[in-house]
Design a protein around this motif. Structure first.
Motif, short mmCIF file in Angstrom:
data_model
loop_
_atom_site.label_atom_id
_atom_site.label_comp_id
_atom_site.label_asym_id
_atom_site.label_seq_id
_atom_site.Cartn_x
_atom_site.Cartn_y
_atom_site.Cartn_z
N LEU A 43 -7.39 52.26 8.59
CA LEU A 43 -8.75 51.74 8.53
C LEU A 43 -9.66 52.70 9.29
O LEU A 43 -9.22 53.37 10.22
CB LEU A 43 -8.84 50.36 9.17
CG LEU A 43 -8.00 49.25 8.54
CD1 LEU A 43 -8.07 47.99 9.40
CD2 LEU A 43 -8.47 48.95 7.12
N SER A 44 -10.92 52.77 8.90
CA SER A 44 -11.88 53.52 9.69
C SER A 44 -12.76 52.52 10.44
O SER A 44 -13.00 51.40 9.99
CB SER A 44 -12.75 54.42 8.79
OG SER A 44 -13.57 53.65 7.93
N ALA A 45 -13.20 52.93 11.62
CA ALA A 45 -14.04 52.06 12.44
C ALA A 45 -14.86 52.91 13.39
O ALA A 45 -14.43 53.99 13.81
CB ALA A 45 -13.18 51.07 13.23
N SER A 46 -16.04 52.42 13.72
CA SER A 46 -16.88 53.12 14.68
C SER A 46 -16.22 53.15 16.05
O SER A 46 -15.63 52.16 16.49
CB SER A 46 -18.24 52.42 14.79
OG SER A 46 -18.96 52.91 15.90
N ARG A 47 -16.34 54.27 16.74
CA ARG A 47 -15.85 54.34 18.11
C ARG A 47 -16.68 53.46 19.02
O ARG A 47 -16.21 53.03 20.07
CB ARG A 47 -15.89 55.80 18.58
CG ARG A 47 -15.35 55.99 19.99
CD ARG A 47 -15.26 57.44 20.38
NE ARG A 47 -16.56 58.10 20.31
CZ ARG A 47 -16.74 59.40 20.49
NH1 ARG A 47 -15.70 60.18 20.72
NH2 ARG A 47 -17.94 59.94 20.40
#
Length: 299
Positions: free
Chosen positions: A143-147
């Motif tokens: 999954l991609s997610a904001s830091r």
């Protein structure tokens, strides 16, 4: 394996280039007030031990020294660490009784006890986990997610920031992995909240394979820790005619790539099979790439 996993190999190092001694893995060796435990104030490296060989030892040693300098720790005697690592690898190989069992070699170096300020230094080798092996076979669900925050760079960067160092403060990385697993994924690709720029995975570097024989990785700025494995892969790939460089890109760029790989020293390079629920088919050269990546990561 009929006799079970070998016991961990542990060496305690004198922090100023003195002796290195073995430690019983069933006995404690860290004091209650060690800053590595109480504050995460220290640095570490994780190396691959395969077939008795410590892989990419020089690159890890160089980053280890840079990390220690960033935290104002006394410069570690890397020749001592390398010698102890080679001896520990021999011990590990002997304990494997003829079986080839990859080991996870960890270097840990802390600011030491609050009452003394003398650094604490040790290394361990234990078996690479089942998860490391299994994900190499089936690929990763990512999954991609904001830091969640944007790093200032250049003249605006806080001079005390430690993002260029591989520190023991990994609570945020572990939280990201727990979130991924709670959402039926194996890992997280972190992005910059302001720009959407891809940064790195929670515990791995990112390599995108593009058409025309290109390998791309995110620029190591804004808190991105440049991976020793990624550097080794680019060096090997360039010998075989690949065009390798770092650049800024977003998640859509990854989804349009021929393949995407997460790279870490022990897990090696593992292809991303699914990104944000979208299947990423294996390219025709997946086996060739995996073999080339392995050669680089095992040197």
């Amino acid at each position: 394996m009929p006799f079970g996993s070998p016991a961990p190999v542990i060496y305690i190092l004198e922090p100023y280039g003195g002796s290195a001694r073995t430690q019983n893995p069933n006995l404690p060796h860290i004091f209650f007030d060690d800053s590595g435990i109480t504050r995460g104030d220290g640095v570490f490296e994780t190396l691959l031990v395969t077939d008795g060989h410590v892989a990419n030892l020089e690159r890890h040693a160089e980053r280890f020294v840079r990390s220690a300098k960033k935290l104002d720790l006394p410069t570690p005697d890397v020749e001592q660490w390398k010698a102890a690592s080679r001896q520990a690898a021999e011990d590990w190989t002997a304990a494997c009784r003829g079986e080839r069992i990859d080991g996870r070699l960890g270097w840990s170096y802390t600011r030491g006890r609050a009452k003394t300020g003398i650094p604490t230094a040790w290394l361990t080798i234990q078996e690479a986990t089942v998860m490391d092996r299994a994900t190499r076979v089936r690929g990763l669900r990512v999954l991609s997610a904001s830091r969640g925050y944007t790093m200032a760079t250049g003249a605006d960067a806080a001079p005390w920031r430690t993002e260029a160092a591989k520190t023991l403060d990994y609570a945020e990385n572990m939280a990201a992995l727990r979130w991924a697993r709670a959402n039926n994924a194996d890992d997280v690709i972190l992005t910059d909240p302001g720009t959407g720029r891809v940064l790195e995975a929670a515990t791995a570097s990112i390599i995108a394979v593009r058409r025309g024989g290109k390998l791309r990785t995110p620029k190591p700025v804004g808190g991105v820790l440049q991976g020793t494995g990624q550097l080794a892969i680019f060096e090997e790939a360039e010998k075989h005619g690949w065009n390798c460089r770092a650049k800024d890109f977003n998640v859509d760029y990854l989804q349009r790539s021929e393949s995407v790989w997460l790279v870490s020293s022990v897990r090696r390079a593992v292809r991303v099979a699914q990104l944000n629920g979208k299947k990423l088919p294996a390219p025709a050269n997946a086996t060739e790439l995996a073999e080339m990546f392995d050669r680089a990561l095992e040197k």
